[in-house]
Enzyme design. Structure first.
Site, short mmCIF file in Angstrom:
data_model
loop_
_atom_site.label_atom_id
_atom_site.label_comp_id
_atom_site.label_asym_id
_atom_site.label_seq_id
_atom_site.Cartn_x
_atom_site.Cartn_y
_atom_site.Cartn_z
N VAL A 44 1.14 -3.81 4.02
CA VAL A 44 1.07 -4.85 4.53
C VAL A 44 2.50 -5.66 4.38
CG1 VAL A 44 -1.42 -5.09 4.80
CG2 VAL A 44 -0.17 -5.89 2.78
N LYS A 59 0.13 3.23 -2.80
CA LYS A 59 -1.21 4.16 -3.01
C LYS A 59 -0.64 5.84 -3.30
CE LYS A 59 -4.53 0.97 -0.96
NZ LYS A 59 -3.74 -0.12 -0.91
N SER A 102 0.76 -1.09 0.05
CA SER A 102 0.12 -0.10 -0.01
C SER A 102 0.86 0.98 -0.14
CB SER A 102 -0.83 0.14 1.17
OG SER A 102 -1.78 -1.14 0.93
#
Lengths: 308, 308, 308, 308
Positions: B262, B69, B66
């Site tokens: 993660v 992102k 992530s």
């Protein structure tokens, strides 16, 4: 190039945002708030160097409402160990309206943070446990922080809030059902509404909150209010949870830790530099002062300040 | 007194947090992540002055997940007007788990922010619309930002993610049902999982994200990546929504804008000073690297840096 | 072939379900309920032909708890026009635990139905408005319906419930915040808890609720309790919302309108044929009597009765 | 005194409810449904004695939509053990809109009941596992049940539904993420939409569902469709979950197990007596036929039938 901070700059910012006040909506759930003139507009800044600037209605007092949630938290931080506080209230944004019970029920009566109603009520419950006269104590302390002797509660507002206390009573009772509320609900609500009914001006608020820009020290007090680490923590909480559902939007636009109230006041902090208070009673949908947020956004741009 | 930043300091911090790695849990929803050794631990810092420091496994590549992102958002900010992006995704903390559909349904398919899965999928959907080869474009751009030519996707991870895509497919389809997803779901999911499967080291990440500490400019690139205002905005979003449900807790403890994945990586930024990347695969309950957050907290204290 | 209904049949059913009582859990949120012996087990049936059958502890009184919600609704149906009631409370299953506030907040303080706590509290609020002595009136009426002069409130239970009233107080206050609660919260809660604390035996309950099997007429009373249409309506509400979250499961297994209480009692109705009361204090996860539901299921099969 | 059931009675009921059709809203999420004339109105009744009555547009076919959810459940009950079905789908009312994902996520992908979209999709997934040609099998079976050889799918509707499948795809993928969906999502959606696109008239529906009033036996078939116990169970499910969010309201007003579809059709059952089908395309807010529910309410009153 960042502009010089002075009264004239503040005044020009107010002129720029004044039209916005007409687009928002003055809080009207109690008459005492509803009758405040929607065109009031004030701003004040105190710098760590000792300068204070002001413009507009910066010296007129208004109901500080949820801005007081920062004060009650800081008061509790002086009376309780860190672990005692944070086992009863969280530190994260709620992503929900400030008076919702949905999340509170799902999370077993532990409020997400001390700046939503549920969290502030837990803090007031804790103050009730440790202080012999919580209302008097808060008043003395705010007078000390601000250096202004005649700051007081607007008892008409407090009484009026209490008459419209149903939602907050529901929140308190729900926490009680989970064991996270220890004192008499009515007593604590009375304290809570008095804190919300503190009457202060922008100038007084900027002075009062200056310790958050000075690593916990008020310029005129010998003792630190809180430690430097605690100061960073309070500012961090304001940055992530101080503006109801719009913490992200406020960080995006203004880039400072801030806390708003439905009276139309907002307090913001530039760590190591200055504290700011702005007031315009007309609110946006999230309950934040419409012109107030805009004034802070322009100020941040003009003086080139943002924590991000 | 704040300590001097150097490799030895970073190394001593890693020693301090190493025991924590044993308390967390390595992400195990796909084999390719589950088999990463839980005792990996690395950190890297790049300063705006051009210094880079590193310790531990700072040069070993891992799945950035992530953290990507932020990259896809910045890429989209270069291809779309501000209004086009923010009518399709919000800027506020969600207060919900990163892959929840509850809020997304209640809010008619508009994700709260671009750093939860739903929001990142909308951004990927937008990139698919405007870029002819979104995967190739991202790769080229990351290689440019990092200055490292052989950065690539871990296709085994991407494939494996796609095989476990059900939850993200549900999110994409739900947004499609509200008209907030325009391209083919499978195609966009493939892009999304490839971005998540970027393999980078702490050293490479710190270098890549240095532009966020430099008002949008990478030291080795002639053109700004984004404008100074956009840089503040991205940092603000990271500060309020970068750490899943724990944005407030992270701000409280670390006091820097950050984004975690993660895979156990976290990128953090001290505006005007430095970018930091840390890696330890064992996660806490919110999905953030347990030792990674602790390392950033200690680093912030030792060097006396916090934005608050 | 359906079996003949007699005491022996009821007795054999109790023998069959007795082991189940050990698997459930007696309500323990107040001492007065917690100390009831978990092995109590009774059943009684009254037919429209005037026969009454009983077995086990059918003549021992217990706290009827939420079974009283049917009584307060019927009492209100005699004091209010249909529209007055149903604009303040709905008629549909909630799909939520009986004491949840989530749905109540989302639906602006209008409870889903009169058999969850919120709905029953609204009904009690309405009774408080129209009755001069709501507690005395209920008592007189239940004595009339049952033909038993010494039915009374267990004031120890009522007092004890009131001491643990937090959740119900939260519900009442939340409704007040939406304008759907008109009287003093404490007064209405006191009434509500007294109704819950009615002490009745299975035999008395079956007799009391026989009017629901007789189109609204009690055999020994000259005046109808409610009209035939109202009777069908109350039975319909019991069928769809009488068993907390398990209305569907109960309809599936038992096939009769029914209403349960956390004291372990359940009242069920076969329209035009009979009323049934069963008691076993150990509850399943949804708060329904574990052995009680099983006894009704077996009874329904043995006598070949189901409304479906 | 209950009236005699005949064509004239049905016709007079239609006259009474016809004005209501103008107040509802024809489903318009796909063109094929939106273009159905809103003033269509038909009703048909089949009794267990072999009589059939009809009025209005009772012989015109329409899209049965969610009425098919009862058919797919019954088909599955013949292919699976009871436990296999009910570990994957619940039996209780949802208290939520028929296509909501909120509850489904909170309850880990297990739908509340087989009559909301999620539950019906699980049933279709199970049929896909056990049947070699699920679409063809359904068609043959419905032809058998109705005794009408040319019943078929409206492939234009099925195709159109599939083009607007986003929400149902989201539901299926969410269940897949919890392991409660085993086959290819697209394949199962295709089956599901074909079942919804079955074209049948009121007369055909009443005949088809007559087995639910005859303890599981169709008058013209040698083999029982389901057992008497299963028949009671299906009727119980329809009574508690057959009318979307309005199961309680429908039980209150009509007092029969029923299942509605957004095509404007409703099937209702008076166990041991008759099956009823009504059609009027204009819907109320919960998605049930406005005039259809009213027609059933009047019919129930006129013939004095209610299960409660």
């Amino acid at each position: 190039m960042a502009l010089m901070l002075d009264d004239a700059l503040l005044s020009s910012i107010l002129d720029e945002v004044r039209p916005l006040a007409r687009l928002g909506k003055v809080a009207d759930y109690i008459p005492a708030l509803a009758e405040v003139a929607g065109d009031k507009l004030g701003i004040a800044v105190c710098t760590v160097d000792g300068d204070c600037f002001a413009a507009g209605d910066a010296h007129e007092r208004f109901s500080i409402q949820s801005v007081s949630k920062v004060l009650s938290l800081v008061l509790a931080m002086g009376r309780y160990d860190e672990a005692e506080i944070w086992q009863r209230v969280g530190k994260d944004p709620s992503g929900q309206p400030f008076n919702s019970l949905v999340q509170l029920e799902l999370e077993q009566g532990k409020p997400r943070n001390p700046f939503i109603n549920a969290g502030a009520l837990v803090i007031c419950d804790m103050l009730q446990t440790r202080l012999s006269a919580p209302r008097q104590r808060m008043l003395e302390w705010v007078r000390q922080l601000s250096g202004v002797e005649d700051i007081s509660y607007d008892t008409r507002v407090a009484r009026s809030e209490f008459e419209h206390a149903a939602r907050n009573a529901a929140i308190a009772w729900l926490m009680k059902s989970f064991g996270n509320f220890h004192n008499d609900v009515t007593t604590v609500l009375q304290n809570y509404f008095h804190y919300c009914a503190l009457k202060m001006s922008c100038a007084e608020l900027a002075k009062t909150f200056l310790f958050l820009a000075r690593q916990g020290r008020a310029p005129h007090l010998a003792e630190p209010v809180i430690s430097p680490l605690q100061t960073r923590q309070v500012n961090a909480l304001m940055a992530t949870s101080g503006m109801y559902e719009n913490a992200g939007e406020f960080a995006w636009r203004v880039g400072m830790p801030g806390k708003s109230g439905v009276g139309g006041g907002i307090v913001a902090v530039v760590p190591h530099e200055m504290s700011i208070a702005v007031w315009s009673p007309a609110l946006d949908n999230a309950g934040n002062s419409l012109a107030g947020v805009a004034a802070l956004e322009i100020l941040a741009q003009k003086i080139g300040r943002s924590v991000y």
